[in-house]
Write an enzyme that holds these catalytic residues in place. Structure first.
Site, PDB file in Angstrom:
ATOM      1  N   ASP A  62       0.820  -1.210   0.000  1.00  0.00           N
ATOM      2  CA  ASP A  62       0.000   0.000   0.000  1.00  0.00           C
ATOM      3  C   ASP A  62       0.853   1.259   0.000  1.00  0.00           C
ATOM      4  O   ASP A  62       2.023   1.246   0.403  1.00  0.00           O
ATOM      5  CB  ASP A  62      -0.957   0.024   1.190  1.00  0.00           C
ATOM      6  N   GLU A  71       0.197  -1.474   5.651  1.00  0.00           N
ATOM      7  CA  GLU A  71       1.274  -0.971   6.518  1.00  0.00           C
ATOM      8  C   GLU A  71       1.053   0.481   6.888  1.00  0.00           C
ATOM      9  O   GLU A  71       1.372   0.902   8.005  1.00  0.00           O
ATOM     10  CB  GLU A  71       2.629  -1.135   5.810  1.00  0.00           C
TER      11      GLU A  71
END
Length: 415
Positions: A90, A155
């Site tokens: 991400d 994350e």
């Protein structure tokens, strides 16, 4: 050398073109990027006729109904220990587009660097992982460790659907206690800093309830703003005084306790608010127990409530018992320290000297990575990389040469 540069540019460019902004920030998530990673792994397996690889996906649906992928690719070289390299899929949003000189999702090569959202955070980990495979299977070495490449979601927003999900549900399937773990989610231009510790993170929201009234009649209410001003200032000072130990590997070297967001429930000047919220961002040295800090905060709340008349001049004394101060934990990440003499630290220090010709330095940081979850579970984990420190910024970029250097570092550890 030309071949590896072309490969580096190709993979990095492909990744930049895929928008994988975390859904919490309004993005569509990591699914397309995960599909690219799976396809690229399949391409390498076919190209190098790799027989010793098993790939498993651990996908989970989040609170928005969006599928969040996690990929674990294990390369079995019949060794006792495994080197894990953990990348995240991400990214954060592009932010103010007017600050970008180029389209964030169109890769631009300029002066030996590649520009685009995610180019450093965290494509450098993904790209260098693939380059490592290229180096291993083109050189036909017999690595001294097994290799496990892990690609996780979420994350940038706490890892509930990423590494934390894997550890909570599949820890023993993926990790062993004597494994070596590198998280390439940090980096300095010279590449000689090895992060071995993070401060524990505690985000906490305090909810302060007084009594709303007209601005001209303060004795008919209980001003929640005044309570909040004094409460926050007092807690701020008490926390800094109590938890004042310093550790030189961090910058700043001490724990930090900073008020950030303040919200009350009135918008007009002539109303005294009866409810206020104030948030604290606490970054606590790993030597301190977060639960003990919370107990200290609870004791401070009790003490503060006993001394309300010290802070309020005019207020409704008959309703003083209605004052409430409660809190909500928004985020907590407890961190431990990786041992300085652990195998992964010693291995990485040796290869930094060899490949980069730099003197390695151990450091800590206040920001959080997925390493915190691993350290809390007792795994020796380092956070390392090379980068221009442009993560989350407009015009994010990284040197193409540094992506190759990172792969060489990983290769030397395995060789």
């Amino acid at each position: 050398m030309k071949d590896i540069i072309e490969e580096t540019i190709k993979i990095s460019s492909d990744l930049i073109k895929i928008n994988s902004v975390n859904p919490t920030f309004g993005g569509k998530g990591e699914k397309e990027k995960a599909e690219y990673v799976l396809n690229k792994l399949g391409e390498y397996i076919k190209k190098y006729n790799i027989k010793n690889c098993t790939i498993k996906t651990y996908n989970v649906v989040d609170k928005y109904g969006i599928e969040r992928p996690n990929i674990v690719a294990k390369f079995d070289f019949e060794k006792e220990k495994t080197l894990h390299i953990i990348s995240h899929l991400d990214t954060v949003p592009e932010g103010d587009l007017s600050l970008w000189e180029t389209n964030p999702y169109e890769p631009v090569i300029k002066d030996g660097m590649i520009y685009g959202r995610g180019s450093e955070d965290n494509h450098k980990a993904i790209v260098s992982s693939f380059l490592l495979l290229k180096m291993i299977f083109e050189s036909n070495i017999s690595p001294k460790y097994n290799l496990c490449l892990i690609f996780v979601s979420d994350e940038e927003d706490g890892s509930e659907y990423g590494l934390k999900y894997l550890l909570d549900n599949y820890e023993k399937e993926i990790f062993k206690k004597d494994d070596l773990i590198i998280v390439p989610d940090f980096g300095t231009p010279e590449g000689n800093y090895i992060e071995i510790a993070e401060k524990s993170i505690l985000w906490i929201k305090f909810k302060i309830k007084g009594k709303q009234c007209h601005g001209s009649m303060p004795d008919d209410g209980i001003n929640a703003d005044i309570l909040m001003f004094n409460f926050a200032n007092g807690l701020y000072r008490r926390l800094y005084e109590k938890y004042n130990r310093k550790d030189g590997i961090f910058s700043p070297p001490q724990s930090t306790f900073e008020p950030t967001v303040i919200v009350n429930n009135v918008e007009n000047t002539n109303t005294i608010p009866g409810y206020v919220e104030v948030c604290f961002d606490c970054r606590i040295l790993p030597d301190y127990d977060v639960d003990e800090v919370l107990k200290f905060i609870e004791e401070y709340i009790k003490e503060f409530k006993k001394n309300i008349d010290k802070y309020l001049i005019l207020y409704d004394k008959k309703n003083e018992d209605e004052i409430e101060i409660t809190y909500e934990i928004l985020k907590v990440e407890k961190s431990q320290r990786t041992k300085e003499d652990s195998t992964i630290v010693l291995e990485l220090k040796d290869v930094i000297k060899k490949v980069l010709n730099k003197e390695p330095k151990l450091c800590g940081m206040g920001g959080g990575t997925v390493a915190a979850f691993l350290r809390e579970k007792g795994y020796d984990t380092v956070v390392w990389g090379i980068g221009k420190e442009t993560a989350h910024q407009p015009n994010e970029h990284i040197k193409i040469e540094d992506l190759i250097k990172m792969a060489k570092i990983f290769y030397e550890i395995l060789k």
